[in-house]
Structures are given as structure tokens and as C-alpha cells.
Design a protein around this motif. Sequence first.
Motif, PDB file in Angstrom:
ATOM      1  N   GLY A 203       0.790  -1.221   0.000  1.00 41.95           N
ATOM      2  CA  GLY A 203       0.000   0.000   0.000  1.00 41.95           C
ATOM      3  C   GLY A 203       0.819   1.266   0.000  1.00 41.95           C
ATOM      4  N   HIS A 204       0.176   2.330   0.454  1.00 41.50           N
ATOM      5  CA  HIS A 204       0.725   3.682   0.359  1.00 41.50           C
ATOM      6  C   HIS A 204       1.600   4.030   1.562  1.00 41.50           C
ATOM      7  CE1 HIS A 204       0.806   8.077   0.750  1.00 41.50           C
ATOM      8  NE2 HIS A 204       0.595   8.136  -0.553  1.00 41.50           N
ATOM      9  N   TYR A 205       2.792   4.525   1.307  1.00 40.01           N
ATOM     10  CA  TYR A 205       3.622   5.181   2.311  1.00 40.01           C
ATOM     11  C   TYR A 205       4.600   6.076   1.558  1.00 40.01           C
ATOM     12  CZ  TYR A 205       7.515   2.014   1.177  1.00 40.01           C
ATOM     13  OH  TYR A 205       8.511   1.338   0.529  1.00 40.01           O
ATOM     14  N   VAL A 206       5.165   7.049   2.246  1.00 43.77           N
ATOM     15  CA  VAL A 206       6.126   7.937   1.603  1.00 43.77           C
ATOM     16  C   VAL A 206       7.415   7.984   2.419  1.00 43.77           C
ATOM     17  CG1 VAL A 206       4.364   9.390   0.544  1.00 43.77           C
ATOM     18  CG2 VAL A 206       5.288  10.019   2.778  1.00 43.77           C
ATOM     19  N   VAL A 207       8.514   8.147   1.701  1.00 43.26           N
ATOM     20  CA  VAL A 207       9.791   8.537   2.290  1.00 43.26           C
ATOM     21  C   VAL A 207       9.977  10.002   1.926  1.00 43.26           C
ATOM     22  CG1 VAL A 207      12.281   8.219   2.261  1.00 43.26           C
ATOM     23  CG2 VAL A 207      10.774   6.224   2.152  1.00 43.26           C
ATOM     24  N   PRO A 208      10.035  10.898   2.896  1.00 43.39           N
ATOM     25  CA  PRO A 208      10.051  12.332   2.580  1.00 43.39           C
ATOM     26  C   PRO A 208      11.250  12.722   1.718  1.00 43.39           C
ATOM     27  CG  PRO A 208       9.641  11.966   4.918  1.00 43.39           C
ATOM     28  CD  PRO A 208      10.044  10.651   4.339  1.00 43.39           C
ATOM     29  N   LEU A 209      11.003  13.577   0.740  1.00 41.86           N
ATOM     30  CA  LEU A 209      12.095  14.130  -0.050  1.00 41.86           C
ATOM     31  C   LEU A 209      12.899  15.091   0.821  1.00 41.86           C
ATOM     32  CD1 LEU A 209      10.307  14.889  -3.451  1.00 41.86           C
ATOM     33  CD2 LEU A 209      11.296  12.739  -2.624  1.00 41.86           C
ATOM     34  N   GLY A 210      14.216  15.080   0.626  1.00 35.43           N
ATOM     35  CA  GLY A 210      15.064  16.003   1.370  1.00 35.43           C
ATOM     36  C   GLY A 210      15.517  15.505   2.721  1.00 35.43           C
ATOM     37  N   LYS A 211      15.410  14.200   2.957  1.00 39.14           N
ATOM     38  CA  LYS A 211      15.820  13.641   4.246  1.00 39.14           C
ATOM     39  C   LYS A 211      16.783  12.484   4.024  1.00 39.14           C
ATOM     40  CE  LYS A 211      15.911  13.119   8.679  1.00 39.14           C
ATOM     41  NZ  LYS A 211      16.670  14.109   9.499  1.00 39.14           N
ATOM     42  N   ALA A 212      18.040  12.643   4.494  1.00 42.53           N
ATOM     43  CA  ALA A 212      19.045  11.593   4.379  1.00 42.53           C
ATOM     44  C   ALA A 212      18.840  10.546   5.470  1.00 42.53           C
ATOM     45  CB  ALA A 212      20.441  12.195   4.469  1.00 42.53           C
ATOM     46  N   GLU A 213      19.597   9.456   5.344  1.00 38.16           N
ATOM     47  CA  GLU A 213      19.499   8.353   6.307  1.00 38.16           C
ATOM     48  C   GLU A 213      20.907   7.881   6.668  1.00 38.16           C
ATOM     49  OE1 GLU A 213      17.406   5.345   8.602  1.00 38.16           O
ATOM     50  OE2 GLU A 213      16.778   7.222   7.665  1.00 38.16           O
ATOM     51  N   VAL A 214      21.167   7.720   7.958  1.00 39.43           N
ATOM     52  CA  VAL A 214      22.437   7.154   8.403  1.00 39.43           C
ATOM     53  C   VAL A 214      22.345   5.640   8.276  1.00 39.43           C
ATOM     54  CG1 VAL A 214      24.049   6.890  10.321  1.00 39.43           C
ATOM     55  CG2 VAL A 214      22.860   9.083   9.976  1.00 39.43           C
TER      56      VAL A 214
END
Length: 337
Positions: A203-214
Motif C-alpha cells: 500500500g501507500h507510504y512515503v519517504v520524505p524528499l530532502g531527508k538523508a538516512e544514516v
Amino acid sequence: MPRMTMIEAIRDAMHVKMADDPNVVVFGEDVGYFGGVFRCTQGLQQKFGRERCFDTPISESGIVGAAIGMAAYGLRPCVEIQFADYVYPGYDQIVSEAARLRYRSNGDFTAPLTIRMPTGGGIFGGQTHSQSPEALFTHVSGLKVVVPSNPFDAKGLLIASIEDDDPVIFLEPKRLYNGPFDGHHDRPVTPWSKHPLGEVPDGHYVVPLGKAEVRRPGSAVTVLAYGTMVYVAEAAAEETGVDAEVIDLRTLLPLDLDTIVASVVKTGRCVVVHEATMTSGFGAELCALVQEHCFYSLERPIARVTGWDTPYPHAQEWDYFPGPKRVGEALLQAMES
């Protein structure tokens, strides 16, 4: 939770948005009946019909130009450029029209379109199927530029891109299409067999644009990477034993500068890794930003590990890529007092 390849996750993202929003349309070369050269759009035409997922002529300027017009009048096109190397005939449309439409119209029109492109090498595609042109787009005000490194992020970032009201360049590393890349190998020796597929929610989920991940916490040196190079950086840290903090940028524009600065201030050292050529590559911008914001925290000069400053060398493809050996040497040099 289902396990997917990046191809399956990208396809699932388009399926979710096409089912959710009738204004989302998908088109490009061979994306309809054939399902795309990498099968990212397989089954979408059969599910949503030829008016929602359709083939176009071999005309990148036509694909991009039509998408801009559709976007300005209320649709949300998600178009595929078959290889990033093919985008140049449509580059003027992207820069002169899509990126500037909101500003030129004083906000009366926007261009909510996503341009998907397979990027990078590793499939022995030669000079015209293997380039990494991300820096050409990060230089353009008005665009957003995304490079996922895993299936979970690919789906969430693509949904966020389609829902965004401004144009997004969505670059998909081809070496990651069929599973996480084994960064320990400089050459394609069973490169995906040691890793499971990525877990991707339904289904639907988002990973926000402009956010890095360690991706790998550490305290000795910060490594800034994106796409395939995230895995190479992790492998280099493991092989050298350097306590490196590996940051997956995920979105190049807008850039998560806060996460970068916090890490470099903590470690006092920074290595930048990307597959594209060094001169005027996106790594130069990263080095400048780290220098500007972290100067008094730096213990060593910032290092870059990149592709060569040559036309893409088909015969020496796997020497051209930054591998764990080259990245590892940079990590060890960064640790010198």
C-alpha cells in the motif's frame, strides 16, 4: 512484510498511485505492452488501460514536452526515459520549461511530473547506457533530484515524487534493480546472491524528499554517498575496520544539510563517494558545503572518490567504478593524523 527487488518496488509505487489518483499517467518508450526495458512498468497497461499507461515514439523531447503540458493542466505524469543517457534531447524542456514554470507563471501553473531514469553502469551497456548525469540536474533551480539505494526507499520516494507539485528527476541505479548490491566485489561476481530482497510495505507510504538516512553509524569519519555507492562505502568500512558513519543522501536536491553537518562535526573527517566523474560532479558541491559549514571541526582535508574524468570506459568499466579498495584507501588516509 513482502520482499521485493527495486524493480518490483518501483512498479508497486506506480501501481499504488495509479489506483489512488486517476490523474497519474505513465508513458515512455516501450513502457506499455512491453513493460519497459527493465520491466519496471510490467502489467500497468493491462491493469489501467492504454490511456493511463502507453508507449511513445523514440523522442525524449516529445516525452518530456508532453509531460510538462499534461502536468500544467492537472495531470501527474510519471514518465520513463529508457536510459539516463537518452535524456539530453529533452534536457532543454526540463531546464527551460518544467523547472521554471512555477516561477514564470507567478504560481499560476506548476509542473507536478516525475521523470524516471535508469542511471549508472554495471550492466556492460557501454558509453550510451551507463552515464551518471545527476550533477546536470542538481545545478537547475526548480528541480528535485532523487537517487534511492534500496527497495523500501525506492517505493516511498517515488510515491512522494509523484505526489510532489514540482518536477522531480528520479534516478534509479541499474546495479540495484534486482537486489542490494554486494559492495565487497569490484567486479560482478554473484553480486546479489548474498543479500535478501528488501522488505517493502504493502500500500501507500512515503519517504520524505530532502531527508538523508544514516546507514552505518560511526564516530571516526563521515562518508557521504548515494545509490550504489552506499553499499561500496559500507563494504570499505567493514574491510578496513574504520569506524565510518555512512550517510545515504537519498535526495540530492533538496539536500539534507543538517544530517551531513551533524555527522561531520561529530567525526571531524569526511569522504565523498560517487560513481560519476570527479570534475564538477555532485561531490564538489558536497565538499564545498562541508567546508563552509564544518571548517572548524575538520581534522583532515575532505576526500573524493569518484569515477575517472574520461568518457565512460566500457572495457574498463569495473576499474572505473569506485570500489571498496579505493574507498578504503581514502578512509585510511582520512584517519592519518
